[in-house]
Design a protein around this motif. Structure first.
Motif, PDB file in Angstrom:
ATOM      1  N   UNK A  60      -4.062  16.310  25.316  1.00 17.60           N
ATOM      2  CA  UNK A  60      -5.516  16.401  25.322  1.00 17.60           C
ATOM      3  C   UNK A  60      -5.977  16.375  26.776  1.00 17.60           C
ATOM      4  N   UNK A  61      -6.501  17.472  27.238  1.00 14.96           N
ATOM      5  CA  UNK A  61      -6.955  17.583  28.627  1.00 14.96           C
ATOM      6  C   UNK A  61      -8.457  17.318  28.667  1.00 14.96           C
ATOM      7  N   UNK A  62      -8.857  16.236  29.344  1.00 16.83           N
ATOM      8  CA  UNK A  62     -10.274  15.882  29.418  1.00 16.83           C
ATOM      9  C   UNK A  62     -10.882  16.198  30.770  1.00 16.83           C
ATOM     10  N   UNK A  63     -10.041  16.315  31.810  1.00 13.37           N
ATOM     11  CA  UNK A  63     -10.516  16.706  33.143  1.00 13.37           C
ATOM     12  C   UNK A  63      -9.439  17.530  33.836  1.00 13.37           C
ATOM     13  N   UNK A  64      -9.857  18.524  34.612  1.00 14.11           N
ATOM     14  CA  UNK A  64      -8.914  19.294  35.417  1.00 14.11           C
ATOM     15  C   UNK A  64      -8.304  20.479  34.685  1.00 14.11           C
ATOM     16  N   UNK A  65      -7.105  20.886  35.146  1.00 16.57           N
ATOM     17  CA  UNK A  65      -6.431  22.073  34.623  1.00 16.57           C
ATOM     18  C   UNK A  65      -4.973  21.770  34.324  1.00 16.57           C
ATOM     19  N   UNK A  98      10.977  25.411  24.422  1.00 16.72           N
ATOM     20  CA  UNK A  98      11.020  26.686  25.144  1.00 16.72           C
ATOM     21  C   UNK A  98       9.888  26.845  26.148  1.00 16.72           C
ATOM     22  N   UNK A  99       8.901  25.966  26.089  1.00 13.17           N
ATOM     23  CA  UNK A  99       7.802  25.981  27.056  1.00 13.17           C
ATOM     24  C   UNK A  99       7.540  24.560  27.539  1.00 13.17           C
ATOM     25  N   UNK A 100       6.791  24.458  28.620  1.00 15.20           N
ATOM     26  CA  UNK A 100       6.373  23.147  29.115  1.00 15.20           C
ATOM     27  C   UNK A 100       5.061  23.307  29.864  1.00 15.20           C
ATOM     28  N   UNK A 101       4.414  22.195  30.166  1.00 13.24           N
ATOM     29  CA  UNK A 101       3.136  22.233  30.869  1.00 13.24           C
ATOM     30  C   UNK A 101       3.246  21.512  32.206  1.00 13.24           C
ATOM     31  N   UNK A 102       2.531  22.069  33.191  1.00  6.40           N
ATOM     32  CA  UNK A 102       2.357  21.427  34.483  1.00  6.40           C
ATOM     33  C   UNK A 102       0.889  21.056  34.630  1.00  6.40           C
ATOM     34  N   UNK A 103       0.638  19.864  35.136  1.00  4.96           N
ATOM     35  CA  UNK A 103      -0.732  19.378  35.263  1.00  4.96           C
ATOM     36  C   UNK A 103      -1.201  19.407  36.709  1.00  4.96           C
ATOM     37  N   UNK A 104      -2.470  19.719  36.916  1.00  3.32           N
ATOM     38  CA  UNK A 104      -3.060  19.612  38.243  1.00  3.32           C
ATOM     39  C   UNK A 104      -3.094  18.143  38.652  1.00  3.32           C
ATOM     40  N   UNK A 105      -3.025  17.904  39.958  1.00  2.00           N
ATOM     41  CA  UNK A 105      -2.931  16.530  40.455  1.00  2.00           C
ATOM     42  C   UNK A 105      -4.125  15.681  40.060  1.00  2.00           C
TER      43      UNK A 105
END
Length: 223
Positions: A60-65, A98-105
């Motif tokens: 769940x992304x609440x801020x950023x990218x 097969x996939x993964x996510x990278x989060x902005x700092x």
């Protein structure tokens, strides 16, 4: 190089992207967040994360990218900005790691097990409609992306990525060069990208500063 100017109104590719971006299901995301966040755990966004960790896991992304990558070759498949939810598809049909996510700092992200999410949806079955809307949005955007990736024309691919980059917020565009954005999300060579970008910037079709996108003046349909 021959560039054929075409008015924006006659550009179905860009009009489709505009329409998809405008249809982001914010109401559905808000309802899902309200139901899921109390059961989720805030995580430190310093390292890539898989959707499979002792079973399906959603974010769940609440801020950023954050960015979705293909594990086999690290290709950047898509990027999303808050508010957003990734990993819902794994609840219905798990496909594995097969996939993964990278989060902005500077992002704020919460993780929730698929089992907990399914239990909440079963308790509130009306939320499954919101899940369907979020997945439909992902599908529409993926279909649009494939239009400019699944072809033999390098310019169509670069054009699509420029339009995509323009839709991102100014902070990201100031911290990401056009070259790196396209290299990370396509299989095009550095020399091909640089050649097309040189023609577009010198022709006045794209404004860039230190390799970063400032503005798209007009992207012709043909190169």
């Amino acid at each position: 190089m021959t560039l054929t100017p075409t008015p924006h109104a006659d550009d179905p590719f860009q009009l489709t992207l505009d329409k998809i971006m405008e249809l982001k299901p914010l109401d559905s995301l808000e309802r899902l967040m309200a139901a899921l966040l109390p059961e989720a755990e805030k995580i430190v966004a310093r390292r890539p994360r898989s959707f499979q960790k002792n079973g399906p896991e959603i974010y769940l992304l609440t801020e950023g990218n954050f960015w979705l990558h293909r594990r086999a070759d690290d290709l950047q498949m898509s990027m999303a900005k808050a508010p957003h939810i990734f990993g819902l598809a794994e609840l219905a049909i798990p496909v594995g790691d097969i996939t993964y996510v990278k989060f902005a700092a500077d992002c704020e992200v919460f993780a929730l097990s698929g089992a907990k999410a399914q239990a909440l949806f079963n308790q509130q079955p009306e939320l499954w409609q919101d899940v369907a809307k979020v997945l439909a949005y992902h599908l529409h955007f993926s279909s649009w992306r494939d239009l400019h990736l699944l072809n033999d024309n390098a310019y169509d691919t670069i054009r699509g990525k420029l339009l995509e980059l323009e839709k991102h917020d100014e902070t990201l565009r100031k911290n990401t060069t056009i070259l790196n954005y396209i290299l990370g999300s396509t299989k095009l060579s550095r020399s091909t990208i640089l050649r097309v970008l040189k023609d577009l910037t010198e022709g006045g079709y794209v404004e860039a500063q230190r390799g970063k996108l400032v503005k798209i003046v007009h992207l012709p349909l043909r190169y």
